[in-house]
Design a protein around this motif. Structure first.
Motif, PDB file in Angstrom:
ATOM      1  N   GLY A  16       0.839  -1.191   0.000  1.00  0.00           N
ATOM      2  CA  GLY A  16       0.000   0.000   0.000  1.00  0.00           C
ATOM      3  C   GLY A  16       0.868   1.232   0.000  1.00  0.00           C
ATOM      4  O   GLY A  16       2.071   1.147   0.204  1.00  0.00           O
ATOM      5  N   GLU A  17       0.205   2.357  -0.245  1.00  0.00           N
ATOM      6  CA  GLU A  17       0.966   3.598  -0.274  1.00  0.00           C
ATOM      7  C   GLU A  17       1.373   4.016   1.132  1.00  0.00           C
ATOM      8  O   GLU A  17       0.932   3.444   2.117  1.00  0.00           O
ATOM      9  CB  GLU A  17       0.090   4.698  -0.903  1.00  0.00           C
ATOM     10  CG  GLU A  17       0.068   4.630  -2.410  1.00  0.00           C
ATOM     11  CD  GLU A  17      -1.260   5.096  -2.968  1.00  0.00           C
ATOM     12  OE1 GLU A  17      -1.820   6.041  -2.402  1.00  0.00           O
ATOM     13  OE2 GLU A  17      -1.720   4.490  -3.953  1.00  0.00           O
ATOM     14  N   ALA A  18       2.163   5.068   1.169  1.00  0.00           N
ATOM     15  CA  ALA A  18       2.590   5.580   2.470  1.00  0.00           C
ATOM     16  C   ALA A  18       1.361   6.012   3.252  1.00  0.00           C
ATOM     17  O   ALA A  18       0.455   6.645   2.709  1.00  0.00           O
ATOM     18  CB  ALA A  18       3.525   6.757   2.262  1.00  0.00           C
ATOM     19  N   GLY A  19       1.298   5.628   4.515  1.00  0.00           N
ATOM     20  CA  GLY A  19       0.174   6.023   5.358  1.00  0.00           C
ATOM     21  C   GLY A  19      -1.079   5.213   5.146  1.00  0.00           C
ATOM     22  O   GLY A  19      -2.150   5.585   5.599  1.00  0.00           O
ATOM     23  N   ALA A  20      -0.950   4.093   4.462  1.00  0.00           N
ATOM     24  CA  ALA A  20      -2.143   3.270   4.219  1.00  0.00           C
ATOM     25  C   ALA A  20      -2.478   2.381   5.409  1.00  0.00           C
ATOM     26  O   ALA A  20      -3.563   1.833   5.484  1.00  0.00           O
ATOM     27  CB  ALA A  20      -1.951   2.425   2.962  1.00  0.00           C
ATOM     28  N   ASP A  73       1.857 -16.467  -1.837  1.00  0.00           N
ATOM     29  CA  ASP A  73       0.744 -17.115  -1.160  1.00  0.00           C
ATOM     30  C   ASP A  73      -0.405 -16.180  -0.840  1.00  0.00           C
ATOM     31  O   ASP A  73      -1.555 -16.509  -1.050  1.00  0.00           O
ATOM     32  CB  ASP A  73       1.242 -17.772   0.124  1.00  0.00           C
ATOM     33  CG  ASP A  73       2.177 -18.920  -0.190  1.00  0.00           C
ATOM     34  OD1 ASP A  73       1.764 -19.791  -0.960  1.00  0.00           O
ATOM     35  OD2 ASP A  73       3.310 -18.916   0.303  1.00  0.00           O
ATOM     36  N   CYS A  74      -0.057 -15.025  -0.324  1.00  0.00           N
ATOM     37  CA  CYS A  74      -1.144 -14.131   0.084  1.00  0.00           C
ATOM     38  C   CYS A  74      -0.680 -12.691  -0.093  1.00  0.00           C
ATOM     39  O   CYS A  74       0.368 -12.306   0.414  1.00  0.00           O
ATOM     40  CB  CYS A  74      -1.511 -14.410   1.540  1.00  0.00           C
ATOM     41  SG  CYS A  74      -2.778 -13.328   2.167  1.00  0.00           S
ATOM     42  N   VAL A  75      -1.438 -11.947  -0.851  1.00  0.00           N
ATOM     43  CA  VAL A  75      -1.110 -10.542  -1.067  1.00  0.00           C
ATOM     44  C   VAL A  75      -2.323  -9.694  -0.709  1.00  0.00           C
ATOM     45  O   VAL A  75      -3.427  -9.932  -1.185  1.00  0.00           O
ATOM     46  CB  VAL A  75      -0.696 -10.276  -2.534  1.00  0.00           C
ATOM     47  CG1 VAL A  75      -0.381  -8.802  -2.729  1.00  0.00           C
ATOM     48  CG2 VAL A  75       0.492 -11.132  -2.925  1.00  0.00           C
ATOM     49  N   ILE A  76      -2.100  -8.729   0.180  1.00  0.00           N
ATOM     50  CA  ILE A  76      -3.184  -7.847   0.612  1.00  0.00           C
ATOM     51  C   ILE A  76      -2.813  -6.418   0.267  1.00  0.00           C
ATOM     52  O   ILE A  76      -1.692  -5.984   0.522  1.00  0.00           O
ATOM     53  CB  ILE A  76      -3.431  -8.008   2.125  1.00  0.00           C
ATOM     54  CG1 ILE A  76      -4.070  -9.368   2.383  1.00  0.00           C
ATOM     55  CG2 ILE A  76      -4.346  -6.908   2.654  1.00  0.00           C
ATOM     56  CD1 ILE A  76      -3.744  -9.927   3.703  1.00  0.00           C
ATOM     57  N   LEU A  77      -3.783  -5.737  -0.323  1.00  0.00           N
ATOM     58  CA  LEU A  77      -3.527  -4.365  -0.750  1.00  0.00           C
ATOM     59  C   LEU A  77      -4.336  -3.393   0.103  1.00  0.00           C
ATOM     60  O   LEU A  77      -5.541  -3.562   0.269  1.00  0.00           O
ATOM     61  CB  LEU A  77      -3.911  -4.221  -2.230  1.00  0.00           C
ATOM     62  CG  LEU A  77      -3.753  -2.853  -2.849  1.00  0.00           C
ATOM     63  CD1 LEU A  77      -2.286  -2.455  -2.910  1.00  0.00           C
ATOM     64  CD2 LEU A  77      -4.345  -2.835  -4.252  1.00  0.00           C
ATOM     65  N   LEU A  78      -3.645  -2.425   0.657  1.00  0.00           N
ATOM     66  CA  LEU A  78      -4.335  -1.382   1.431  1.00  0.00           C
ATOM     67  C   LEU A  78      -4.327  -0.100   0.620  1.00  0.00           C
ATOM     68  O   LEU A  78      -3.304   0.259   0.045  1.00  0.00           O
ATOM     69  CB  LEU A  78      -3.624  -1.134   2.767  1.00  0.00           C
ATOM     70  CG  LEU A  78      -3.423  -2.325   3.681  1.00  0.00           C
ATOM     71  CD1 LEU A  78      -2.741  -1.892   4.955  1.00  0.00           C
ATOM     72  CD2 LEU A  78      -4.745  -2.990   4.011  1.00  0.00           C
ATOM     73  N   GLU A  79      -5.464   0.554   0.592  1.00  0.00           N
ATOM     74  CA  GLU A  79      -5.531   1.788  -0.173  1.00  0.00           C
ATOM     75  C   GLU A  79      -6.148   2.893   0.653  1.00  0.00           C
ATOM     76  O   GLU A  79      -6.877   2.662   1.606  1.00  0.00           O
ATOM     77  CB  GLU A  79      -6.364   1.566  -1.448  1.00  0.00           C
ATOM     78  CG  GLU A  79      -5.546   0.997  -2.565  1.00  0.00           C
ATOM     79  CD  GLU A  79      -6.357   0.906  -3.828  1.00  0.00           C
ATOM     80  OE1 GLU A  79      -6.092   1.675  -4.748  1.00  0.00           O
ATOM     81  OE2 GLU A  79      -7.268   0.056  -3.874  1.00  0.00           O
ATOM     82  N   HIS A  80      -5.845   4.069   0.221  1.00  0.00           N
ATOM     83  CA  HIS A  80      -6.317   5.250   0.914  1.00  0.00           C
ATOM     84  C   HIS A  80      -6.820   6.170  -0.179  1.00  0.00           C
ATOM     85  O   HIS A  80      -6.034   6.763  -0.896  1.00  0.00           O
ATOM     86  CB  HIS A  80      -5.117   5.875   1.643  1.00  0.00           C
ATOM     87  CG  HIS A  80      -5.529   6.804   2.723  1.00  0.00           C
ATOM     88  ND1 HIS A  80      -4.734   7.788   3.195  1.00  0.00           N
ATOM     89  CD2 HIS A  80      -6.674   6.881   3.419  1.00  0.00           C
ATOM     90  CE1 HIS A  80      -5.364   8.455   4.147  1.00  0.00           C
ATOM     91  NE2 HIS A  80      -6.543   7.911   4.302  1.00  0.00           N
TER      92      HIS A  80
END
Lengths: 106, 574
Positions: free
Chosen positions: B41-45, B195-202
């Motif tokens: 994720g981006e910075a601060g996500a 195996d597992c990729v999680i994406l955080l977004e803001h």
């Protein structure tokens, strides 16, 4: 701790060049690094150096204290400024420059 | 639900619960056990916070020690950062549950002279894991190595080796990475962590930010593929699995009162179904909040907890205003039965509102919820977004069997049968309060537009707010349409006058009859008198006759006696 013992030895050491090499057992990189630094020291710094070789496998706690990430790692404790070199120490010219050793003086 | 899914997958892929609210539900149990997972994720996500919660909750809730290896923040900074969330890293370190190692690497301090490897890192990590028997590891952000060391070829090979080695060690690892321009991570770490990729977004839309989480990849496991909103607050990270895919909620035949008896009467006499969703819509100032407050009051009087989300007024404003129509909400607040949550809609994005509501509802466990009004949410999202949010909210509330009342503002110019959220099809009951404008005044009319599964009135009622409370009054169906307000009052008065006049007329006629009757009766009496006097006269004559006859007869007898009965005896007087 063994490390404290080294600290004492460090104080007693009065050599002009104080070097410390961290290695990992007998991996190819380590073996090469040891032979490379020995050769450099014997060639250019004969009688003016002290070299300490530490196997990090034997003292894993040291890795965190010394901020070790990549190995082999050579730390030039003296003369100041302190410098860190990583790798198998095969680039002799670069090492001499960093150690501030005049090739012709050797 | 989570447990079920977990059990199902246990044969194929073991999972480590993260302890993060909602996340374990989405992934059906947590992160893959003994494998590295990538959080990007981006910075601060919120990458670091997610990972730290995984470690700390692992240590506290699941008794699994964890190693935090940070390449960015110093241990002290990290401790301070999580202290604000109520986690005491220092204490956990002392207890041997957490090991923190700050890896400092600076290109200016290090010269590269030939071949090297990252054995130092391996040894540090290995030492940390073995020292506390760690089951969980977090590497935050390992990509910093790329800025510290220049030989990318070596780094890539070493990272691949590191992830393999971590797998062998049997630790569940979280690796955080900054999002790249065209790839998930700057250095393409997703290639190594498969195996597992999680994406955080803001995401910031219309100046309002929403945090979103998406499971991009989860090998060998079912997982939700949607973007899930998440919240970072004083209690840490919470993800909300807000999309239920099925419509299989339990329903209740129980009915609950709306708090207004006359409204209940319009709903077949019993009020709304428990667990149903009710929409109260109307133009400005039609008393939507009042209806909602009555419902809250009724709910609290049944000793059921009620949660009031207000987007326009503060709790104090609501309690003050409702006191003016005879409801004391403060009493219920003090008793802990009512909680009023006021917030500006623009405080955060729609999804965040949903997460926040979700959290409060889970915590307070109300039986009834009021959202007043939903219209204001429009200011922070498009119609379709608001609708999708409300669908999920209704879904959630129905699954918890919570009755919910939404109020919605309808704008005058629009067709009154249209709510701009288009939620009317979602709700079970729809009460419309409408302005009826006539004769220079505005009055409120109340309709039941729909009420699923129950008999309900099809009539308009006039809705009157008095200082004693709300009242629904039958409207007058006059020749000129319906009459409300003053016109209704006038009509009532006219009718009352008419009634009075009619009763008056009636009594006059009554008196006339009475008088006639009395006259006739008087006549009858005099005739009777007359008849009696005639009868008397006749009787008298008759009696006289008889008397005369009898006297005459007697005289005759006497005379005859005198003649025949002359005896000597009589002469004794002689």
């Amino acid at each position: 701790m063994a490390y404290m013992g080294k600290q004492d030895r460090e104080d007693a050491d009065t050599s002009e060049y104080m070097l410390r090499l961290f290695i990992t057992g007998s991996t190819p990189n380590s073996i090469r690094a040891v032979s490379n630094i020995r050769q450099i020291c014997e060639t250019y710094l004969k009688g003016r150096y002290s070299l300490e070789i530490i196997d990090v496998y034997q003292e894993p706690g040291l890795a965190q204290q010394e901020q070790i990430v990549a190995l082999p790692l050579l730390i030039k404790k003296r003369p100041l400024p302190q410098r860190k070199l990583i790798g198998d120490l095969s680039e002799v010219d670069k090492i001499l420059k960093i150690l501030d050793v005049n090739k012709d003086n050797g | 639900m989570a447990r079920l899914t977990k059990n199902k997958h246990e044969q194929t892929l073991a999972k480590k619960p993260t302890g993060i609210t909602g996340f374990d539900e989405i992934t059906g149990g947590g992160l893959p056990e003994a494998r590295p997972s990538l959080i990007c994720g981006e910075a601060g996500a919120g990458k670091t916070l997610f990972s730290i919660e995984f470690i700390i909750r692992g240590a506290i809730e699941f008794g699994e020690p964890g190693v935090i290896m940070t390449f960015e923040e110093k241990a002290d900074d990290l401790e301070k950062n999580v202290l604000s969330l109520g986690f005491d890293l220092k204490k956990l370190q002392k207890q041997g549950l957490v090991w923190i190692d700050h890896v400092h690497i600076d290109r200016t301090e290090i010269e590269e002279t030939g071949e090297y490897d990252l054995d130092g890192l391996f040894i540090r990590l290995g030492h940390a894991i073995d020292s506390i028997g760690a089951k969980r590891v977090m590497l935050d952000t390992i990509e910093n190595l790329f800025s510290g060391l220049s030989n990318e070829g070596i780094l890539r090979a070493e990272l691949r080796r590191l992830f393999g080695w971590l797998k062998e060690k049997g630790v569940t690892t979280i690796i955080t990475a900054e999002r790249g321009q065209n790839s998930l991570t700057r250095q393409g770490l997703e290639e190594y962590v498969s195996d597992c990729v999680i994406l955080l977004e803001h995401r910031v839309i219309n100046h309002i930010s929403t945090r979103l989480l998406r499971v991009v990849k989860y090998r060998g496991s079912l997982h939700g593929t949607n973007e899930y909103p998440f919240l970072i607050d004083e209690e840490g990270f919470s993800v909300l699995p807000v999309t239920s895919l099925k419509l299989d909620n339990n329903v209740s035949p129980q009915r609950i009162s709306s708090g207004i008896p006359t409204l209940d009467a319009m709903l077949g006499g019993n009020g709304f179904f428990r667990g149903s969703s009710i929409l109260v819509s109307g133009t400005a100032g039609t008393g939507k909040t009042s209806i909602a407050s009555y419902f809250a009051d009724a709910s609290c009087k049944r000793k059921e907890r009620c949660l009031y989300f207000a987007f326009e007024e503060s709790p104090k404003q609501i309690t003050r205003n409702m006191k003016s129509i005879g409801i004391d909400l403060q009493k219920h607040v003090d008793a802990g039965l009512l909680e009023i949550h006021s917030s500006r809609p623009t405080l955060y994005g729609l999804e965040m509102h949903l997460v926040a509501m979700h959290k409060v509802i889970k915590k307070f466990k109300p039986r009834t919820v009021i959202i007043d009004p939903i219209t204001n949410l429009i200011t922070i999202g498009s119609m379709s977004e608001v609708k999708s949010m409300l669908i999920r909210l209704i879904d959630f509330l129905q699954s918890e069997n919570i009755t919910v009342i939404f109020t919605a503002l309808v704008f005058e110019k629009e067709a009154t049968t249209q709510t701009d959220e288009g939620v009317s099809s979602l709700v079970d009951a729809w009460v419309l309060v409408r302005d009826l404008e006539s004769n220079g005044e505005r009055n409120r009319g109340i309709y039941i537009m729909k009420s699923r599964g129950m008999e309900h009135s099809n009539q308009v009622r006039e809705f009157v707010i008095r200082d004693t409370g709300l009242e629904l009054i039958d409207v007058y169906q006059g020749p000129n349409g319906i009459l409300v307000g003053s016109a209704r009052r006038a009509q009532e008065l006219t009718e009352a006058t008419g009634m009075e006049l009619r009763t008056h007329a009636m009594s006059r006629k009554d008196r006339e009859v009475e008088r006639k009757r009395m006259v006739l009766e008087a006549k009858i009496a005099s005739l009777r008198e007359e008849f009696e006097s005639v009868q008397d006269e006749l009787n008298r004559t008759f009696l006289e006759e008889e008397l005369t006859n009898s006297i005459m007869a007697k005289n005759r007898q006497d005379l005859s006696n005198n003649r025949t009965n002359r005896k000597p005896g009589n002469g004794k007087r002689k």
